[in-house]
Write an enzyme that holds these catalytic residues in place. Structure first.
Site, PDB file in Angstrom:
ATOM      1  N   LYS A  46      13.852  -1.356  -7.810  1.00  0.00           N
ATOM      2  CA  LYS A  46      14.451  -0.637  -6.673  1.00  0.00           C
ATOM      3  C   LYS A  46      14.831  -1.645  -5.582  1.00  0.00           C
ATOM      4  O   LYS A  46      15.843  -1.508  -4.928  1.00  0.00           O
ATOM      5  CB  LYS A  46      13.488   0.404  -6.102  1.00  0.00           C
TER       6      LYS A  46
ATOM      7  N   GLY B  63       0.820  -1.208   0.000  1.00  0.00           N
ATOM      8  CA  GLY B  63       0.000   0.000   0.000  1.00  0.00           C
ATOM      9  C   GLY B  63       0.852   1.256   0.000  1.00  0.00           C
ATOM     10  O   GLY B  63       2.028   1.226  -0.347  1.00  0.00           O
ATOM     11  N   ALA B  64       0.223   2.385   0.405  1.00  0.00           N
ATOM     12  CA  ALA B  64       0.858   3.709   0.285  1.00  0.00           C
ATOM     13  C   ALA B  64       1.394   3.836  -1.141  1.00  0.00           C
ATOM     14  O   ALA B  64       2.576   4.104  -1.364  1.00  0.00           O
ATOM     15  CB  ALA B  64       1.940   3.908   1.340  1.00  0.00           C
TER      16      ALA B  64
ATOM     17  N   HIS C 178       2.319   4.650  -5.001  1.00  0.00           N
ATOM     18  CA  HIS C 178       2.868   5.792  -5.727  1.00  0.00           C
ATOM     19  C   HIS C 178       2.946   5.378  -7.206  1.00  0.00           C
ATOM     20  O   HIS C 178       2.671   4.205  -7.549  1.00  0.00           O
ATOM     21  CB  HIS C 178       4.231   6.196  -5.141  1.00  0.00           C
TER      22      HIS C 178
ATOM     23  N   GLN D 194       7.911  -9.140   7.941  1.00  0.00           N
ATOM     24  CA  GLN D 194       9.144  -8.721   7.255  1.00  0.00           C
ATOM     25  C   GLN D 194       9.778  -7.487   7.889  1.00  0.00           C
ATOM     26  O   GLN D 194      10.778  -6.979   7.403  1.00  0.00           O
ATOM     27  CB  GLN D 194       8.896  -8.507   5.764  1.00  0.00           C
TER      28      GLN D 194
ATOM     29  N   HIS E  64       4.259   1.887  -8.214  1.00  0.00           N
ATOM     30  CA  HIS E  64       3.346   0.734  -8.108  1.00  0.00           C
ATOM     31  C   HIS E  64       2.396   0.697  -9.308  1.00  0.00           C
ATOM     32  O   HIS E  64       2.109  -0.366  -9.867  1.00  0.00           O
ATOM     33  CB  HIS E  64       2.490   0.834  -6.838  1.00  0.00           C
TER      34      HIS E  64
ATOM     35  N   GLY F 181       9.310  -4.169  -8.625  1.00  0.00           N
ATOM     36  CA  GLY F 181      10.149  -3.040  -9.034  1.00  0.00           C
ATOM     37  C   GLY F 181      11.616  -3.341  -8.771  1.00  0.00           C
ATOM     38  O   GLY F 181      11.958  -3.990  -7.770  1.00  0.00           O
TER      39      GLY F 181
ATOM     40  N   GLN G  55      15.492  -8.068  -3.240  1.00  0.00           N
ATOM     41  CA  GLN G  55      14.197  -8.734  -3.024  1.00  0.00           C
ATOM     42  C   GLN G  55      13.791  -9.529  -4.268  1.00  0.00           C
ATOM     43  O   GLN G  55      13.287 -10.655  -4.165  1.00  0.00           O
ATOM     44  CB  GLN G  55      13.127  -7.691  -2.684  1.00  0.00           C
TER      45      GLN G  55
ATOM     46  N   SER H 237       7.329   4.208  -0.927  1.00  0.00           N
ATOM     47  CA  SER H 237       6.280   4.596   0.029  1.00  0.00           C
ATOM     48  C   SER H 237       6.890   5.344   1.203  1.00  0.00           C
ATOM     49  O   SER H 237       6.264   6.203   1.811  1.00  0.00           O
ATOM     50  CB  SER H 237       5.559   3.352   0.542  1.00  0.00           C
TER      51      SER H 237
HETATM   52  O1  PAF Z   1       8.083  -4.836  -1.909  1.00  0.00           O
HETATM   53  C1  PAF Z   1       7.109  -4.842  -1.117  1.00  0.00           C
HETATM   54  O2  PAF Z   1       6.286  -3.924  -1.068  1.00  0.00           O
HETATM   55  C2  PAF Z   1       6.949  -6.020  -0.172  1.00  0.00           C
HETATM   56  O3  PAF Z   1       8.179  -6.488   0.272  1.00  0.00           O
HETATM   57  C3  PAF Z   1       6.107  -7.156  -0.757  1.00  0.00           C
HETATM   58  C4  PAF Z   1       6.777  -7.806  -1.946  1.00  0.00           C
HETATM   59  C5  PAF Z   1       4.748  -6.636  -1.164  1.00  0.00           C
HETATM   60  C6  PAF Z   1       5.902  -8.245   0.303  1.00  0.00           C
HETATM   61  O4  PAF Z   1       5.268  -7.740   1.438  1.00  0.00           O
END
Ligand code: PAF
Length: 281
Positions: free
Chosen positions: A149, A31-32, A34, A61, A37, A147, A153, A186
């Site tokens: 960035k 969420g939040a 921008h 996380q 996303h 993304g 991940q 975000s």
């Molecule tokens: O990148 C994110 O916003 C988060 O790490 C994700 C992949 C949605 C998992 O919570």
């Protein structure tokens, strides 16, 4: 735009759709939202028949409770943005829906989840793997969009897909930037005006790293330059600036012609932790 909060109802809808052999694209978010996303939603819409976006601030996380508490939440604006982007389905589960009981799974991605972000945010990637696998199980997408960035991940999620044998294509989309170069995030919304102003040094230094490489400078010199430029200014606390093999994310000390290289930074501006990366060739 349909909104689901329960996994069962989402799956019932998607199963019906999938009997018609439509392809499902998935954009997981916290969420939040921008424009970064929204660019993922647009990328999905371009190649998939149906796009699902999830909004869930995943507690597992966050290694730092205060970071979780202050994480921005803007559900109404998020929904408006997704509606304007013609997103088909939004999945907004509660914590109880995602974790009816504690997730005790421990994922091991070898060195990948222990370096850089994994080193500075212990348990972070385990939490990402927990939630992303639950989201993948709920949505069962054909493609999922992330993304770049969050460079590390994306690599961890690719490793997760291999580990759990998902038949999901991971699509990486470019980082969107503000007009002064700051990577959209975000967390930017949490910066006060002064912090926001000074944070533009981060993309500037990343560009300088690229230029220094072009000029033939070696890695120790580039690192020294970046660290000393940051140290000259107040308000920053560097977690790391490093240069890695772009394929393996292994730290390197000298460039080699045949390889691709990526520079990565994580840095606090005030209390807000920002990350960025740039490909050097
Ligand atoms: O990148 C994110 O916003 C988060 O790490 C994700 C992949 C949605 C998992 O919570």
């Amino acid at each position: 735009m349909l909104i689901f909060t329960k996994i069962g109802e989402l799956q019932e809808f998607l199963v019906q759709k999938k009997t018609g052999k439509i392809s499902v694209g998935f954009v997981p978010t916290m969420g939040a939202l921008h424009p970064g996303h929204i660019s993922l939603v647009e990328a999905s819409k371009k190649v998939c028949d149906l796009t699902v976006c999830s909004i869930f601030v995943n507690p597992t996380q966050f290694n730092d409770k205060s970071d979780l508490d202050r994480y921005p939440k803007t559900p109404q604006t998020d929904l408006e943005m997704l509606k304007s982007a013609h997103c088909d389905v939004v999945f907004m589960p509660s914590s109880e829906e995602m974790y009816p009981e504690k997730d005790e799974r421990k994922f091991d991605f070898g060195y990948l989840d222990k370096i850089l972000e994994g080193d500075h945010r212990p348990g972070h990637f385990n939490g990402v793997a927990q939630v992303v696998s639950r989201l993948f199980d709920a949505v069962r997408p054909d493609k999922a969009f992330f993304g770049s960035k969050d460079y590390q991940q994306v690599m961890v999620i690719r490793a997760l897909v291999k580990l759990l044998n998902y038949e999901i294509e991971i699509v990486t989309c470019p980082t969107l930037r503000e007009s002064d170069g700051l990577a959209m995030s975000s967390r930017n919304a949490l910066l006060n005006p002064k912090e926001r102003e000074v944070s533009k040094i981060i993309p500037k230094l990343m560009q300088e790293a690229r230029e220094l490489k072009k000029k033939g400078k070696e890695i120790p010199e580039i690192k020294e330059h970046i660290v000393s430029e940051l140290n000259k200014r107040g308000n920053y606390e560097l977690d790391y600036f490093t240069i890695c093999d772009a394929e393996t994310l292994k730290e390197i000390n000298s460039f080699s012609e045949a390889k691709k290289h990526v520079a990565l930074i994580a840095c606090y501006v005030g209390k807000i932790r920002l990350i960025d990366n740039v490909l050097l060739n």
